[in-house]
Design a protein around this motif. Structure first.
Motif, short mmCIF file in Angstrom:
data_model
loop_
_atom_site.label_atom_id
_atom_site.label_comp_id
_atom_site.label_asym_id
_atom_site.label_seq_id
_atom_site.Cartn_x
_atom_site.Cartn_y
_atom_site.Cartn_z
N ALA A 150 0.83 -1.21 0.00
CA ALA A 150 0.00 0.00 0.00
C ALA A 150 0.86 1.26 0.00
O ALA A 150 1.74 1.43 0.84
N GLY A 151 0.61 2.11 -0.98
CA GLY A 151 1.33 3.37 -1.07
C GLY A 151 2.67 3.28 -1.77
O GLY A 151 3.31 4.31 -2.03
N LYS A 152 3.11 2.08 -2.10
CA LYS A 152 4.39 1.87 -2.78
C LYS A 152 4.18 1.75 -4.29
O LYS A 152 3.05 1.59 -4.77
N ALA A 153 5.26 1.81 -5.04
CA ALA A 153 5.20 1.70 -6.49
C ALA A 153 4.72 0.31 -6.89
O ALA A 153 5.03 -0.69 -6.23
N CYS A 154 3.96 0.24 -7.97
CA CYS A 154 3.46 -1.05 -8.47
C CYS A 154 4.65 -1.87 -8.97
O CYS A 154 5.40 -1.42 -9.85
#
Length: 206
Positions: A150-154
């Motif tokens: 969550a909130g991190k780069a895909c």
């Protein structure tokens, strides 16, 4: 007025007084039912960081079944409405297939016993109880982003694109028990549950 008549009145009053002091209700008499007090914040919420409880040692099963029996026809009508919606959103509850998305997530089918509604109030959800042969089971499919996603780069998107994993939610309706309503302590209320872990892709950068 004759003496015998006065004596008859006296005896009658005496019998009434004795009955009044020793009166016991018949076997079929049932005292007025008083619903159990439900705290605004249930104890089960202390054991989870989520807005719902899957385990609840203080779940008011006796009170719920009592009211289900009392309002059988009206509650069944509400329950059928909820079940129709659930069957459309939950395809199967016997197995969970592995699904691949751009963001890592965990999928599960849950039967919450309590949950926070869209107004921020904890509610008792009618689940895992039975009344007149009808088993009340309400399920929901939830999908949550993994903790480190969550909130991190895909992870599957090239780094030349701005991207982020976002938790998406869906609104789900449940049949609930409200002990503060003495006339009909049941209602259908709306709850916000995690539905998917989506990947937001932004602008291309060099």
């Amino acid at each position: 007025m004759s003496l015998s008549y006065h004596f008859l009145i006296f005896v009658s009053l005496g019998v009434v007084a004795v009955m009044g002091n020793n009166y016991k209700p018949p076997a079929y008499y049932q005292p007025k039912y008083e619903p159990k007090y439900e705290p605004e914040i249930p104890a089960c919420s202390k054991n989870t960081t989520k807005n719902w409880c899957l385990e609840d040692s203080e779940y008011p099963a006796y009170e719920v079944v009592y009211e289900l029996d009392k309002h059988y026809e009206a509650v069944v009508a509400l329950y059928k409405n909820v079940v129709a919606e659930t069957s459309n959103s939950v395809d199967t509850l016997t197995k969970i297939e592995e699904e691949t998305y751009l963001c890592p997530s965990a999928t599960s089918y849950v039967q919450p016993l309590r949950a926070v509604n869209t107004k921020g109030k904890w509610r008792v959800i009618i689940n895992k109880v039975e009344s007149y042969g009808i088993k009340y089971d309400q399920h929901a499919r939830i999908e949550e982003c993994e903790a480190d996603a969550a909130g991190k780069a895909c992870p599957l998107v090239p780094t030349c694109y701005e991207s982020k994993c976002l938790q998406k939610s869906i609104y789900h309706r449940f049949l609930v028990y409200d002990p503060t309503d003495y006339y009909f302590p049941f209602a259908i209320e709306t709850f916000k549950l995690p539905a998917s872990c989506a990947c937001f892709v932004g602008a291309f950068t060099l």
